[in-house]
Design a protein around this motif. Structure first.
Motif, short mmCIF file in Angstrom:
data_model
loop_
_atom_site.label_atom_id
_atom_site.label_comp_id
_atom_site.label_asym_id
_atom_site.label_seq_id
_atom_site.Cartn_x
_atom_site.Cartn_y
_atom_site.Cartn_z
N SER A 72 68.22 -42.76 25.46
CA SER A 72 68.94 -42.25 24.29
C SER A 72 68.01 -41.42 23.41
O SER A 72 68.37 -40.32 22.97
CB SER A 72 69.53 -43.40 23.48
N LEU A 120 86.28 -46.02 25.36
CA LEU A 120 87.00 -47.07 24.63
C LEU A 120 88.03 -47.77 25.50
O LEU A 120 88.20 -48.99 25.41
CB LEU A 120 87.68 -46.45 23.40
N LEU A 159 80.33 -47.75 27.66
CA LEU A 159 80.57 -48.03 26.24
C LEU A 159 79.26 -48.32 25.51
O LEU A 159 79.03 -47.82 24.40
CB LEU A 159 81.52 -49.22 26.09
N MET A 160 78.37 -49.09 26.14
CA MET A 160 77.10 -49.42 25.50
C MET A 160 76.23 -48.17 25.35
O MET A 160 75.57 -47.99 24.32
CB MET A 160 76.36 -50.48 26.32
N ALA A 162 77.36 -45.14 24.94
CA ALA A 162 77.96 -44.35 23.87
C ALA A 162 77.62 -44.93 22.50
O ALA A 162 77.23 -44.19 21.58
CB ALA A 162 79.48 -44.30 24.07
N VAL A 163 77.73 -46.23 22.34
CA VAL A 163 77.46 -46.86 21.04
C VAL A 163 75.99 -46.72 20.68
O VAL A 163 75.63 -46.44 19.52
CB VAL A 163 77.89 -48.34 21.06
N CYS A 164 75.10 -46.90 21.65
CA CYS A 164 73.67 -46.78 21.38
C CYS A 164 73.31 -45.37 20.94
O CYS A 164 72.58 -45.18 19.96
CB CYS A 164 72.87 -47.17 22.63
N VAL A 166 75.33 -43.12 19.59
CA VAL A 166 75.95 -42.85 18.30
C VAL A 166 75.16 -43.50 17.17
O VAL A 166 74.90 -42.88 16.12
CB VAL A 166 77.41 -43.33 18.30
N MET A 167 74.74 -44.74 17.36
CA MET A 167 74.01 -45.44 16.30
C MET A 167 72.63 -44.82 16.08
O MET A 167 72.19 -44.64 14.94
CB MET A 167 73.89 -46.93 16.63
N THR A 278 68.88 -48.57 15.97
CA THR A 278 68.83 -48.99 17.37
C THR A 278 68.53 -50.48 17.48
O THR A 278 69.14 -51.19 18.28
CB THR A 278 67.76 -48.18 18.12
N PHE A 281 71.61 -52.33 16.71
CA PHE A 281 72.52 -52.33 17.86
C PHE A 281 72.19 -53.47 18.81
O PHE A 281 73.09 -54.21 19.25
CB PHE A 281 72.42 -50.98 18.58
#
Length: 339
Positions: A72, A120, A159-160, A162-164, A166-167, A278, A281
């Motif tokens: 990331s 999602l 999903l993980m 994407a969330v990582c 984004v955060m 991070t 997260f």
């Protein structure tokens, strides 16, 4: 009767068309590259299972977290450098490159929408058979498709990723200095409120002012007049302190802007907050894993034990449905707290 599938298809088409037009207008250099970044990070997570895992309880967690966070950070850093270079060199270009920028902008905007929906929706479809009634009949075309066999095994990892991303990106954009000052501003506001009430009661001339205000209020208020007088004086004190806090905040914002104006200091400020986000997260992820593991192991002994045990077991199955997520769960250091 209107076919629901047709309505969904029409709605998806309208959203895709809107995203395409938006991307064409914005151009590739100014539209978000989030979908490409998420897909690249997701591709990097496929290394999990190939890389060697060190011995020890935390070895697998360190490898999985390192791959996810490292990929990331690398993707966001390279993307930021490339975008900055493209914007710095932006000037009237040949017609072909202008057309290509518009086209890639439209494609990227549509891809952003697609990746967002898949990231999602796919984990939800993975979890449905684990938690509720048998949905395989209603969703048979999906569950029996050849593509679903692969998607099912990697949905949670997407999903993980994407969330990582984004955060980490959000932390970099917010910046460490601004985040710390936001927290301090809130603390100052609460402190000013408490101090205002304390001063209205204990500082002699403010207490006298409260009594004078209370004496001028209608007698029908009774004892409430004294309370109301104190509240009015405290509100005046708080308003004065709030003005001071706002002025200080404006000054700090100017300093932060100057900080952002320096490329080196701006990068350091953003990187610090990206690291904090991070870490947050992974802490939240470890917390969810710990809750699932606790319910799976100890749920039967709690009130409504059968239901809680089923939920914990289902969550455990869901959290281990993808390779990266499974490694983060199985080597989760928080699970060492369980008996």
């Amino acid at each position: 009767m209107v076919d629901p599938g047709m309505l969904i298809a029409i709605g998806a088409g309208v959203l895709a068309l809107a995203a395409l037009i938006y991307g064409i207008v914005r151009k590739f250099t100014r539209v978000s590259w989030l979908s490409w970044q998420v897909l690249i990070v997701f591709a990097a997570t496929l290394l999990v299972g190939v890389l060697p895992v060190p011995d020890g309880a935390w070895g697998g967690f360190a490898v999985a977290a390192g791959v996810l966070a490292g990929a990331s950070a690398l993707v966001l850093a390279v993307g930021g450098i490339v975008r900055h270079a493209m914007l710095a060199r932006e000037r009237p270009a040949p017609l072909f490159f202008r057309f290509l920028s518009r086209l890639l902008g439209g494609v990227t905007a549509v891809l952003n929408l697609f990746v967002f929906l898949v990231a999602l929706a796919a984990p939800v479809f993975v979890a449905l058979p684990m938690f509720g009634p048998d949905y395989t009949q209603a969703l048979a075309p999906l569950y029996e498709s050849a593509v679903w066999g692969y998607v099912e095994g990697h949905a949670l990892d997407l999903l993980m990723a994407a969330v990582c991303v984004v955060m980490m990106r959000a932390g970099y954009r917010i910046g460490f200095a601004r985040s710390v000052w936001t927290v301090l501003t809130l603390a100052l506001g609460v402190g000013a409120l408490v101090l205002s009430v304390f001063m209205a009661i204990n500082v002699p001339f403010l207490a006298d002012l409260s009594a004078s205000i209370a004496a001028g209020l209608p007698e029908t208020l009774g004892a409430g007049a004294g309370v109301l007088g104190t509240v009015i004086v405290a509100a005046i004190c708080f308003a004065v302190m709030l003005i001071v806090i706002i002025l200080i905040t404006l000054l700090i914002n100017l300093l932060v802007r100057k900080l952002k104006g320096s490329a080196v200091l701006g990068v350091i400020d953003g990187v610090l907050m990206a690291a904090v986000f991070t870490a947050l997260f992974f802490v939240i992820g470890c917390g969810f894993d710990l809750a699932a593991g606790y319910l799976a192991v100890e749920g039967a002994g709690l009130p409504m034990g059968e239901t809680l045990s089923f939920v914990g077991t289902s969550l455990e199955e869901f959290f281990t449905s993808s390779p990266l997520a499974a490694m983060l769960y199985e080597y989760n250091p928080a699970l060492l707290l369980l008996p």
